[in-house]
Design a protein around this motif. Sequence first.
Motif, PDB file in Angstrom:
ATOM      1  N   GLY A  74      70.549  38.916  10.875  1.00 22.66           N
ATOM      2  CA  GLY A  74      71.134  40.242  11.069  1.00 22.66           C
ATOM      3  C   GLY A  74      71.581  40.433  12.500  1.00 22.66           C
ATOM      4  N   THR A  75      72.221  41.564  12.721  1.00 23.05           N
ATOM      5  CA  THR A  75      72.737  41.921  14.037  1.00 23.05           C
ATOM      6  C   THR A  75      72.206  43.299  14.394  1.00 23.05           C
ATOM      7  OG1 THR A  75      74.742  40.689  13.501  1.00 23.05           O
ATOM      8  CG2 THR A  75      74.850  42.145  15.402  1.00 23.05           C
ATOM      9  N   VAL A  76      71.882  43.483  15.670  1.00 21.89           N
ATOM     10  CA  VAL A  76      71.368  44.766  16.138  1.00 21.89           C
ATOM     11  C   VAL A  76      72.279  45.278  17.246  1.00 21.89           C
ATOM     12  CG1 VAL A  76      69.382  45.977  17.148  1.00 21.89           C
ATOM     13  CG2 VAL A  76      69.009  44.049  15.579  1.00 21.89           C
ATOM     14  N   PHE A  77      72.603  46.570  17.166  1.00 16.72           N
ATOM     15  CA  PHE A  77      73.418  47.238  18.175  1.00 16.72           C
ATOM     16  C   PHE A  77      72.606  48.370  18.785  1.00 16.72           C
ATOM     17  CE2 PHE A  77      76.262  45.419  15.097  1.00 16.72           C
ATOM     18  CZ  PHE A  77      77.315  44.906  15.840  1.00 16.72           C
ATOM     19  N   LEU A  78      72.777  48.588  20.079  1.00 17.08           N
ATOM     20  CA  LEU A  78      72.172  49.717  20.772  1.00 17.08           C
ATOM     21  C   LEU A  78      73.288  50.504  21.432  1.00 17.08           C
ATOM     22  CD1 LEU A  78      69.760  51.338  21.829  1.00 17.08           C
ATOM     23  CD2 LEU A  78      69.608  49.702  23.734  1.00 17.08           C
ATOM     24  N   ASP A  79      73.454  51.751  21.003  1.00 14.77           N
ATOM     25  CA  ASP A  79      74.504  52.625  21.535  1.00 14.77           C
ATOM     26  C   ASP A  79      75.875  51.952  21.499  1.00 14.77           C
ATOM     27  OD1 ASP A  79      72.623  54.641  21.993  1.00 14.77           O
ATOM     28  OD2 ASP A  79      72.159  53.869  23.993  1.00 14.77           O
ATOM     29  N   GLY A  80      76.163  51.253  20.405  1.00 13.97           N
ATOM     30  CA  GLY A  80      77.466  50.634  20.192  1.00 13.97           C
ATOM     31  C   GLY A  80      77.630  49.238  20.763  1.00 13.97           C
ATOM     32  N   ASN A  81      76.647  48.744  21.500  1.00 14.00           N
ATOM     33  CA  ASN A  81      76.725  47.412  22.099  1.00 14.00           C
ATOM     34  C   ASN A  81      75.819  46.437  21.358  1.00 14.00           C
ATOM     35  OD1 ASN A  81      78.425  48.242  24.325  1.00 14.00           O
ATOM     36  ND2 ASN A  81      76.606  49.279  25.123  1.00 14.00           N
ATOM     37  N   GLU A  82      76.369  45.286  20.984  1.00 12.76           N
ATOM     38  CA  GLU A  82      75.577  44.282  20.289  1.00 12.76           C
ATOM     39  C   GLU A  82      74.519  43.714  21.221  1.00 12.76           C
ATOM     40  OE1 GLU A  82      75.985  40.029  17.914  1.00 12.76           O
ATOM     41  OE2 GLU A  82      77.802  41.138  18.433  1.00 12.76           O
ATOM     42  N   LEU A  83      73.303  43.584  20.719  1.00 15.07           N
ATOM     43  CA  LEU A  83      72.213  42.991  21.484  1.00 15.07           C
ATOM     44  C   LEU A  83      72.150  41.499  21.142  1.00 15.07           C
ATOM     45  CD1 LEU A  83      69.468  45.745  21.050  1.00 15.07           C
ATOM     46  CD2 LEU A  83      71.140  45.466  22.897  1.00 15.07           C
ATOM     47  N   GLU A  84      72.687  40.694  22.015  1.00 13.19           N
ATOM     48  CA  GLU A  84      72.799  39.249  21.771  1.00 13.19           C
ATOM     49  C   GLU A  84      71.442  38.575  21.626  1.00 13.19           C
ATOM     50  OE1 GLU A  84      75.638  37.583  21.311  1.00 13.19           O
ATOM     51  OE2 GLU A  84      76.958  39.274  21.732  1.00 13.19           O
ATOM     52  N   ASP A  85      70.415  39.125  22.292  1.00 11.42           N
ATOM     53  CA  ASP A  85      69.090  38.488  22.263  1.00 11.42           C
ATOM     54  C   ASP A  85      68.191  39.035  21.158  1.00 11.42           C
ATOM     55  OD1 ASP A  85      68.683  41.020  23.411  1.00 11.42           O
ATOM     56  OD2 ASP A  85      67.058  40.297  24.705  1.00 11.42           O
ATOM     57  N   ALA A  86      68.696  39.941  20.331  1.00 10.34           N
ATOM     58  CA  ALA A  86      67.852  40.597  19.318  1.00 10.34           C
ATOM     59  C   ALA A  86      67.429  39.638  18.205  1.00 10.34           C
ATOM     60  CB  ALA A  86      68.578  41.801  18.727  1.00 10.34           C
ATOM     61  N   LEU A  87      66.165  39.710  17.856  1.00  6.66           N
ATOM     62  CA  LEU A  87      65.600  38.945  16.753  1.00  6.66           C
ATOM     63  C   LEU A  87      64.931  39.930  15.799  1.00  6.66           C
ATOM     64  CD1 LEU A  87      63.945  36.069  18.808  1.00  6.66           C
ATOM     65  CD2 LEU A  87      66.071  35.961  17.519  1.00  6.66           C
ATOM     66  N   ILE A  88      65.130  39.730  14.504  1.00  8.33           N
ATOM     67  CA  ILE A  88      64.562  40.601  13.484  1.00  8.33           C
ATOM     68  C   ILE A  88      63.564  39.785  12.670  1.00  8.33           C
ATOM     69  CG2 ILE A  88      65.063  42.082  11.492  1.00  8.33           C
ATOM     70  CD1 ILE A  88      68.006  42.170  12.509  1.00  8.33           C
ATOM     71  N   TYR A  89      62.360  40.345  12.489  1.00 12.62           N
ATOM     72  CA  TYR A  89      61.319  39.669  11.717  1.00 12.62           C
ATOM     73  C   TYR A  89      60.667  40.638  10.739  1.00 12.62           C
ATOM     74  CZ  TYR A  89      61.227  36.244  15.557  1.00 12.62           C
ATOM     75  OH  TYR A  89      61.551  35.311  16.496  1.00 12.62           O
ATOM     76  N   ILE A  90      60.269  40.136   9.583  1.00 16.74           N
ATOM     77  CA  ILE A  90      59.288  40.835   8.763  1.00 16.74           C
ATOM     78  C   ILE A  90      57.950  40.250   9.193  1.00 16.74           C
ATOM     79  CG2 ILE A  90      58.330  41.178   6.462  1.00 16.74           C
ATOM     80  CD1 ILE A  90      61.182  41.072   5.355  1.00 16.74           C
TER      81      ILE A  90
END
Length: 129
Positions: A9-25
């Motif tokens: 997945g991809t995560v954005f903060l205030d319209g900017n993509e967070l390149e280092d974001a990792l999503i985990y269950i």
Amino acid sequence: MPGKIKIPGTVFLDGNELEDALIYIHVKGYSRARVTHIDIESRALKSVIRPRHSSYPEVNWSLSTSIDVNGHEIVIVSERLAEIIHLNGNLYVGGKGKGIFLGFHREQISEMEKFASKIGIKPKKLNLK
């Protein structure tokens, strides 16, 4: 890390993509998890909500989910999470050292645990003394 399932997945903060974001269950019983939840790790998210602080925003979970936390918009785009999570209501958002975690209601937790069990990571019962 055992008990943490990386989710595309991809995560954005205030319209900017967070390149280092990792999503985990993060499945209950592994690495101190008392309940199954979602971790989103990114340095930028540490500024949105401090560790040991929380918010309880209303969300409508879909392919592209927008979460308003302390005046910041976090958008999570994940086809896999959209398949697992069905939520139209409040969501617990807590700060942690590496980013944020998302806490859900029983129905969503059950669906995440079914998904984890299908890939061989069963939740563990906790011995809280």
